[in-house]
Design a protein around this motif. Structure first.
Motif, mmCIF file in Angstrom:
data_model
loop_
_atom_site.group_PDB
_atom_site.id
_atom_site.type_symbol
_atom_site.label_atom_id
_atom_site.label_comp_id
_atom_site.label_asym_id
_atom_site.label_seq_id
_atom_site.Cartn_x
_atom_site.Cartn_y
_atom_site.Cartn_z
ATOM 1 N N ILE A 134 12.960 7.252 43.654
ATOM 2 C CA ILE A 134 14.319 7.775 43.689
ATOM 3 C C ILE A 134 14.398 8.782 44.825
ATOM 4 C CG2 ILE A 134 16.108 9.071 42.470
ATOM 5 C CD1 ILE A 134 14.935 8.065 39.864
ATOM 6 N N SER A 135 15.301 8.548 45.764
ATOM 7 C CA SER A 135 15.448 9.464 46.893
ATOM 8 C C SER A 135 16.768 10.217 46.790
ATOM 9 C CB SER A 135 15.379 8.709 48.221
ATOM 10 O OG SER A 135 16.514 7.882 48.393
ATOM 11 N N THR A 136 16.725 11.501 47.151
ATOM 12 C CA THR A 136 17.904 12.347 47.168
ATOM 13 C C THR A 136 18.026 12.946 48.557
ATOM 14 O OG1 THR A 136 17.543 12.897 44.837
ATOM 15 C CG2 THR A 136 19.093 14.266 46.056
ATOM 16 N N THR A 137 19.111 12.637 49.255
ATOM 17 C CA THR A 137 19.305 13.102 50.627
ATOM 18 C C THR A 137 20.493 14.063 50.688
ATOM 19 O OG1 THR A 137 18.489 10.972 51.462
ATOM 20 C CG2 THR A 137 19.681 12.377 53.012
ATOM 21 N N LEU A 138 20.288 15.210 51.336
ATOM 22 C CA LEU A 138 21.353 16.203 51.452
ATOM 23 C C LEU A 138 22.430 15.708 52.413
ATOM 24 C CD1 LEU A 138 22.366 19.115 50.845
ATOM 25 C CD2 LEU A 138 21.116 19.839 52.894
ATOM 26 N N LEU A 139 23.677 15.736 51.962
ATOM 27 C CA LEU A 139 24.810 15.381 52.803
ATOM 28 C C LEU A 139 25.539 16.619 53.306
ATOM 29 C CD1 LEU A 139 26.301 12.341 50.824
ATOM 30 C CD2 LEU A 139 24.686 12.310 52.739
ATOM 31 N N SER A 140 25.693 17.621 52.433
ATOM 32 C CA SER A 140 26.372 18.848 52.854
ATOM 33 C C SER A 140 26.077 19.973 51.878
ATOM 34 C CB SER A 140 27.891 18.629 52.936
ATOM 35 O OG SER A 140 28.434 18.369 51.652
ATOM 36 N N ALA A 141 26.207 21.206 52.375
ATOM 37 C CA ALA A 141 26.080 22.405 51.541
ATOM 38 C C ALA A 141 27.132 23.399 52.018
ATOM 39 C CB ALA A 141 24.682 23.005 51.648
ATOM 40 N N SER A 142 27.999 23.834 51.107
ATOM 41 C CA SER A 142 29.112 24.700 51.477
ATOM 42 C C SER A 142 29.209 25.881 50.523
ATOM 43 C CB SER A 142 30.421 23.906 51.451
ATOM 44 O OG SER A 142 31.545 24.762 51.526
ATOM 45 N N GLU A 143 29.544 27.046 51.064
ATOM 46 C CA GLU A 143 29.734 28.237 50.240
ATOM 47 C C GLU A 143 31.213 28.528 50.009
ATOM 48 O OE1 GLU A 143 26.206 31.266 50.710
ATOM 49 O OE2 GLU A 143 26.884 30.680 52.718
ATOM 50 N N ALA A 144 32.034 27.484 50.011
ATOM 51 C CA ALA A 144 33.464 27.630 49.718
ATOM 52 C C ALA A 144 33.658 27.991 48.246
ATOM 53 C CB ALA A 144 34.198 26.339 50.048
ATOM 54 N N PRO A 145 34.765 28.665 47.897
ATOM 55 C CA PRO A 145 35.006 29.051 46.502
ATOM 56 C C PRO A 145 35.032 27.850 45.555
ATOM 57 C CG PRO A 145 36.500 30.219 47.972
ATOM 58 C CD PRO A 145 35.798 29.190 48.809
ATOM 59 N N VAL A 146 34.477 28.049 44.360
ATOM 60 C CA VAL A 146 34.436 27.018 43.325
ATOM 61 C C VAL A 146 35.379 27.424 42.190
ATOM 62 C CG1 VAL A 146 32.983 25.913 41.579
ATOM 63 C CG2 VAL A 146 32.086 26.298 43.885
ATOM 64 N N ASP A 147 36.193 26.476 41.722
ATOM 65 C CA ASP A 147 37.141 26.728 40.643
ATOM 66 C C ASP A 147 36.375 26.947 39.333
ATOM 67 O OD1 ASP A 147 39.159 26.785 38.776
ATOM 68 O OD2 ASP A 147 39.990 24.819 39.275
ATOM 69 N N PRO A 148 36.504 28.092 38.683
ATOM 70 C CA PRO A 148 35.756 28.334 37.435
ATOM 71 C C PRO A 148 36.141 27.397 36.304
ATOM 72 C CG PRO A 148 37.394 30.062 37.798
ATOM 73 C CD PRO A 148 37.343 29.255 39.059
ATOM 74 N N ALA A 149 37.298 26.753 36.382
ATOM 75 C CA ALA A 149 37.752 25.867 35.307
ATOM 76 C C ALA A 149 36.867 24.641 35.146
ATOM 77 C CB ALA A 149 39.199 25.440 35.558
ATOM 78 N N ILE A 150 36.115 24.257 36.194
ATOM 79 C CA ILE A 150 35.303 23.041 36.097
ATOM 80 C C ILE A 150 34.129 23.217 35.137
ATOM 81 C CG2 ILE A 150 35.914 22.395 38.455
ATOM 82 C CD1 ILE A 150 32.987 23.075 39.211
ATOM 83 N N PHE A 151 33.832 24.453 34.745
ATOM 84 C CA PHE A 151 32.717 24.695 33.832
ATOM 85 C C PHE A 151 33.147 24.683 32.368
ATOM 86 C CE2 PHE A 151 31.860 26.955 37.850
ATOM 87 C CZ PHE A 151 30.772 26.222 38.262
ATOM 88 N N ASN A 152 34.435 24.476 32.120
ATOM 89 C CA ASN A 152 34.937 24.379 30.748
ATOM 90 C C ASN A 152 34.786 22.955 30.228
ATOM 91 O OD1 ASN A 152 35.786 27.072 30.946
ATOM 92 N ND2 ASN A 152 37.817 26.473 31.686
ATOM 93 N N LEU A 153 34.492 22.823 28.943
ATOM 94 C CA LEU A 153 34.445 21.496 28.334
ATOM 95 C C LEU A 153 35.864 20.944 28.224
ATOM 96 C CD1 LEU A 153 31.889 22.139 25.445
ATOM 97 C CD2 LEU A 153 31.470 20.942 27.598
ATOM 98 N N PRO A 154 36.085 19.672 28.589
ATOM 99 C CA PRO A 154 37.428 19.092 28.478
ATOM 100 C C PRO A 154 37.941 19.156 27.038
ATOM 101 C CG PRO A 154 35.993 17.681 29.790
ATOM 102 C CD PRO A 154 35.114 18.728 29.177
#
Length: 224
Positions: free
Chosen positions: A188-208
């Motif tokens: 299994i290979s994992t290749t980096l495509l991008s890394a960004s320090e842009a703001p992340v929406d805290p709502a994505i960590f909530n359970l639907p």
């Protein structure tokens, strides 16, 4: 569901507890190939929480503060909760399977490989049943800070790195541009495509709100 969780754990292990506040949000996009997987996975980190989305089907949410993690199955509209106690038992069983209490060491192969625009040094690590090859770019901008931020995910309850079963990203001597895991005859290979320090929406960590909790799979019997 159980098979998908295993695949997710395998993908995350290649990324695999600093308590200090993190300086910025982080989004990492990787391409995953092999082992029945093909597509992208996206990791988003904010403060003490991390989320990894794999191929649009499975997501993992880790809360380092509470010690809990949640695996979301989007097809089932459900989630599986892993408590700190269950995670500890799983990691202890993995320690026994590995047969060594010594943390794995990175070995410099002396080889070099260019991945994208970066010249990488090739390292390996023996995790027992799993062999890992790292292509590390020492000239990747700000890589030490990025890897420290990834430690939020790696210090989570399901991470093998937190239990000394795998090298931690924050200790790697370069940005992992590509990681190859070999186990049971598969790669299994994992290749980096991008890394960004842009703001992340805290709502994505909530359970639907419309997702239901799924029953936990039975624990495997302890090996002698």
């Amino acid at each position: 569901m159980q098979r998908s969780v295993v695949k997710l754990g395998t993908a995350l292990a290649v990324l695999m507890a600093s308590a200090a506040p993190l300086p910025a949000d982080l989004t990492v996009v990787q391409k995953v190939e092999g082992g029945g997987q093909s597509g992208e996975q996206t990791i988003r980190i904010k403060d003490h929480k991390a989320r990894c989305d794999v191929g649009g089907t499975i997501s993992l949410i880790v809360d380092r503060q509470s010690g809990e993690s949640f695996t979301l199955s989007h097809a089932q509209k459900g989630y599986l909760t892993i408590s700190p106690e269950r995670a500890k038992a799983m990691m202890e069983q993995m320690q026994k399977t590995r047969g060594s209490e010594e943390p794995p060491k990175l070995e410099d192969t002396g080889k070099r490989e260019k991945i994208g625009e970066y010249q990488c040094e090739i390292f390996t690590a023996d995790l027992g049943a799993v062999k890992v090859t790292y292509a590390l770019a020492k000239d990747y901008p700000n890589y030490q800070s990025l890897l420290t931020q990834l430690d939020v995910l790696e210090s989570g309850p399901l991470s093998a790195t937190a239990s000394g079963l795998a090298p931690r990203s924050k200790d790697l001597p370069g940005m992992p541009m590509k990681i190859i895991m070999e186990m049971t005859g598969q790669k299994i290979s994992t290749t980096l495509l991008s890394a960004s320090e842009a703001p992340v929406d805290p709502a994505i960590f909530n359970l639907p709100a419309d997702y239901k909790e799924l029953p936990s799979p039975p624990s495997p019997p302890p090996k002698p």
